[in-house]
Write a protein that holds these residues in place. Sequence first.
Motif, PDB file in Angstrom:
ATOM      1  N   LEU A   1       0.871  -1.175   0.000  1.00 55.51           N
ATOM      2  CA  LEU A   1       0.000   0.000   0.000  1.00 55.51           C
ATOM      3  C   LEU A   1       0.907   1.224   0.000  1.00 55.51           C
ATOM      4  O   LEU A   1       1.656   1.460   0.951  1.00 55.51           O
ATOM      5  N   ILE A   2       0.860   1.992  -1.103  1.00 58.55           N
ATOM      6  CA  ILE A   2       1.733   3.157  -1.247  1.00 58.55           C
ATOM      7  C   ILE A   2       0.878   4.409  -1.055  1.00 58.55           C
ATOM      8  O   ILE A   2      -0.102   4.620  -1.774  1.00 58.55           O
TER       9      ILE A   2
ATOM     10  N   ASN B   1       3.780   5.791   3.431  1.00 54.41           N
ATOM     11  CA  ASN B   1       4.684   4.751   2.914  1.00 54.41           C
ATOM     12  C   ASN B   1       4.889   5.067   1.442  1.00 54.41           C
ATOM     13  O   ASN B   1       4.196   4.547   0.572  1.00 54.41           O
ATOM     14  N   LYS B   2       5.827   5.962   1.164  1.00 51.87           N
ATOM     15  CA  LYS B   2       5.918   6.575  -0.164  1.00 51.87           C
ATOM     16  C   LYS B   2       6.607   5.732  -1.237  1.00 51.87           C
ATOM     17  O   LYS B   2       6.513   6.059  -2.411  1.00 51.87           O
TER      18      LYS B   2
ATOM     19  N   VAL C   1       7.308   1.573  -7.355  1.00 47.14           N
ATOM     20  CA  VAL C   1       6.203   2.539  -7.237  1.00 47.14           C
ATOM     21  C   VAL C   1       6.585   3.566  -6.183  1.00 47.14           C
ATOM     22  O   VAL C   1       6.959   3.207  -5.063  1.00 47.14           O
ATOM     23  N   LYS C   2       6.483   4.843  -6.562  1.00 48.37           N
ATOM     24  CA  LYS C   2       6.869   5.923  -5.642  1.00 48.37           C
ATOM     25  C   LYS C   2       5.814   7.021  -5.634  1.00 48.37           C
ATOM     26  O   LYS C   2       5.330   7.434  -6.690  1.00 48.37           O
TER      27      LYS C   2
ATOM     28  N   THR D   1       4.793   7.591  -9.445  1.00 47.27           N
ATOM     29  CA  THR D   1       5.592   7.105 -10.575  1.00 47.27           C
ATOM     30  C   THR D   1       5.684   5.587 -10.499  1.00 47.27           C
ATOM     31  O   THR D   1       5.745   5.006  -9.404  1.00 47.27           O
ATOM     32  N   VAL D   2       5.677   4.971 -11.682  1.00 46.06           N
ATOM     33  CA  VAL D   2       5.721   3.507 -11.767  1.00 46.06           C
ATOM     34  C   VAL D   2       6.781   3.099 -12.779  1.00 46.06           C
ATOM     35  O   VAL D   2       6.756   3.546 -13.924  1.00 46.06           O
ATOM     36  N   ASP D   3       7.719   2.260 -12.327  1.00 46.57           N
ATOM     37  CA  ASP D   3       8.691   1.630 -13.215  1.00 46.57           C
ATOM     38  C   ASP D   3       8.099   0.278 -13.603  1.00 46.57           C
ATOM     39  O   ASP D   3       8.181  -0.691 -12.835  1.00 46.57           O
ATOM     40  N   LEU D   4       7.469   0.225 -14.773  1.00 47.39           N
ATOM     41  CA  LEU D   4       6.709  -0.964 -15.175  1.00 47.39           C
ATOM     42  C   LEU D   4       7.588  -2.215 -15.250  1.00 47.39           C
ATOM     43  O   LEU D   4       7.119  -3.323 -14.979  1.00 47.39           O
ATOM     44  N   ARG D   5       8.857  -2.049 -15.600  1.00 48.57           N
ATOM     45  CA  ARG D   5       9.756  -3.209 -15.722  1.00 48.57           C
ATOM     46  C   ARG D   5       9.995  -3.887 -14.389  1.00 48.57           C
ATOM     47  O   ARG D   5      10.271  -5.085 -14.340  1.00 48.57           O
ATOM     48  N   ASN D   6       9.936  -3.118 -13.307  1.00 46.82           N
ATOM     49  CA  ASN D   6      10.315  -3.652 -12.003  1.00 46.82           C
ATOM     50  C   ASN D   6       9.157  -3.923 -11.059  1.00 46.82           C
ATOM     51  O   ASN D   6       9.371  -4.258  -9.894  1.00 46.82           O
ATOM     52  N   VAL D   7       7.932  -3.771 -11.554  1.00 49.10           N
ATOM     53  CA  VAL D   7       6.789  -4.166 -10.720  1.00 49.10           C
ATOM     54  C   VAL D   7       6.869  -5.680 -10.549  1.00 49.10           C
ATOM     55  O   VAL D   7       6.977  -6.414 -11.536  1.00 49.10           O
ATOM     56  N   PRO D   8       6.862  -6.189  -9.314  1.00 45.35           N
ATOM     57  CA  PRO D   8       7.039  -7.629  -9.091  1.00 45.35           C
ATOM     58  C   PRO D   8       6.024  -8.461  -9.870  1.00 45.35           C
ATOM     59  O   PRO D   8       4.883  -8.048 -10.079  1.00 45.35           O
TER      60      PRO D   8
END
Length: 198
Positions: free
Chosen positions: A69-70, A74-75, A82-83, A101-108
Amino acid sequence: MAISLQKGQKIDLTKGRAGLTNITVGLGWDPVKKGGLFGGLLGGGADVDCDASVLMLDENDKLSDPKDLIYFGNKTSKDRSVKHSGDNLTGAGEGDDEQITVDLRNVPANVHKLLFVVNIYQAKQRKQHFGMIQNAFIRVVNSSSGEELIKFNLTDDYSGLTSLFPGELYRHNGEWKFSAVGQGTSDLSIGDIANRYR
């Protein structure tokens, strides 16, 4: 040019965009001006403090880890994919009020959906609801180029409701899609919302 979505529409985000790996999800809103349609409801003119959050859900729509939960408390997700930009207390100003912001490559791999939420902080105590908010939107921007890809303006009447689900990103056949949800609820806190997905 950004694609403007209507409630319930879904769109491919990454299909045909091989280079799209980092996105910014901007959420915005404005308080209704005093003296306007809802002017008498603003309860002494207290600012309406909306908070944007994102729930990282598994294939069963469950929040498997509380750290998924971001929000302003919990940033950054534990994998750093995800930030959250931080808390805007008033909604004043132009453009996005809060960004994720979302780094799509690194989303588990176990995360199948990113569900975006906006709720009113201390809505019950302050006697506030989304009828006191106007011009709410969610948009998706290519973080690298600054190009706005998708925008969804929430135009329904959300009077009496204290939380909104403006949109979600989800995996489908190895690609990411975006869905314009636009659903309101009477949940009073991000904790209440998170409990729905436990």
